[in-house]
Design a protein around this motif. Structure first.
Motif, PDB file in Angstrom:
ATOM      1  N   ARG A  20       0.849  -1.186   0.000  1.00  0.00           N
ATOM      2  CA  ARG A  20       0.000   0.000   0.000  1.00  0.00           C
ATOM      3  C   ARG A  20       0.888   1.240   0.000  1.00  0.00           C
ATOM      4  N   VAL A  21       0.368   2.327  -0.526  1.00  0.00           N
ATOM      5  CA  VAL A  21       1.137   3.564  -0.626  1.00  0.00           C
ATOM      6  C   VAL A  21       0.952   4.370   0.654  1.00  0.00           C
ATOM      7  N   GLU A  22       2.069   4.790   1.247  1.00  0.00           N
ATOM      8  CA  GLU A  22       2.037   5.676   2.400  1.00  0.00           C
ATOM      9  C   GLU A  22       2.759   6.972   2.058  1.00  0.00           C
ATOM     10  N   GLY A  35      -9.036   4.196  -5.202  1.00  0.00           N
ATOM     11  CA  GLY A  35     -10.435   4.402  -5.529  1.00  0.00           C
ATOM     12  C   GLY A  35     -10.546   4.576  -7.027  1.00  0.00           C
ATOM     13  N   GLN A  36     -11.590   5.208  -7.464  1.00  0.00           N
ATOM     14  CA  GLN A  36     -11.798   5.383  -8.897  1.00  0.00           C
ATOM     15  C   GLN A  36     -10.718   6.237  -9.539  1.00  0.00           C
ATOM     16  N   ALA A  41      -2.345   4.710 -14.259  1.00  0.00           N
ATOM     17  CA  ALA A  41      -1.480   5.872 -14.507  1.00  0.00           C
ATOM     18  C   ALA A  41      -0.947   6.430 -13.190  1.00  0.00           C
ATOM     19  N   ALA A  42      -1.803   6.524 -12.170  1.00  0.00           N
ATOM     20  CA  ALA A  42      -1.359   7.001 -10.853  1.00  0.00           C
ATOM     21  C   ALA A  42      -0.347   6.030 -10.243  1.00  0.00           C
ATOM     22  N   ALA A  43      -0.584   4.728 -10.413  1.00  0.00           N
ATOM     23  CA  ALA A  43       0.345   3.721  -9.894  1.00  0.00           C
ATOM     24  C   ALA A  43       1.708   3.854 -10.566  1.00  0.00           C
ATOM     25  N   THR A  56       1.117  -1.138 -11.258  1.00  0.00           N
ATOM     26  CA  THR A  56      -0.254  -1.586 -11.448  1.00  0.00           C
ATOM     27  C   THR A  56      -1.035  -1.315 -10.167  1.00  0.00           C
ATOM     28  N   VAL A  57      -2.327  -1.351 -10.276  1.00  0.00           N
ATOM     29  CA  VAL A  57      -3.198  -1.156  -9.123  1.00  0.00           C
ATOM     30  C   VAL A  57      -3.574  -2.517  -8.575  1.00  0.00           C
ATOM     31  N   ALA A  58      -3.344  -2.705  -7.293  1.00  0.00           N
ATOM     32  CA  ALA A  58      -3.699  -3.977  -6.655  1.00  0.00           C
ATOM     33  C   ALA A  58      -5.206  -4.056  -6.463  1.00  0.00           C
TER      34      ALA A  58
END
Length: 75
Positions: A20-22, A35-36, A41-43, A56-58
């Motif tokens: 997880r991102v902290e 979330g949505q 792209a954010a990952a 990638t998004v988990a």
């Protein structure tokens, strides 16, 4: 030691390139919830900032947050 303000890190993964991102603000690490708006792209941006390739998004709930810190961003 607490990371410097504005720093990102991945926590709770099986290896240093997942988790997880902290985000640290005011000397306190907090959770960045997906979330949505937190998409692939954010990952990739987070991974680039951490010096990692790809991103990638988990699946939601893959890295359960520890409730010790605040939620700074819920995107």
């Amino acid at each position: 030691p607490v990371p410097p303000d504005g720093s990102l890190r991945l926590v709770g993964g099986r290896n240093p390139s997942e988790g997880r991102v902290e985000l640290t603000l005011g000397g306190k690490p907090g959770i960045v919830c997906g979330g949505q708006l937190f998409d692939a792209a954010a990952a990739r941006v987070v991974c680039r900032q951490l010096g990692l390739a790809g991103g990638t998004v988990a699946q939601e709930g893959a890295f359960e947050p520890e409730l010790a810190g605040p939620v700074y961003l819920e995107v």
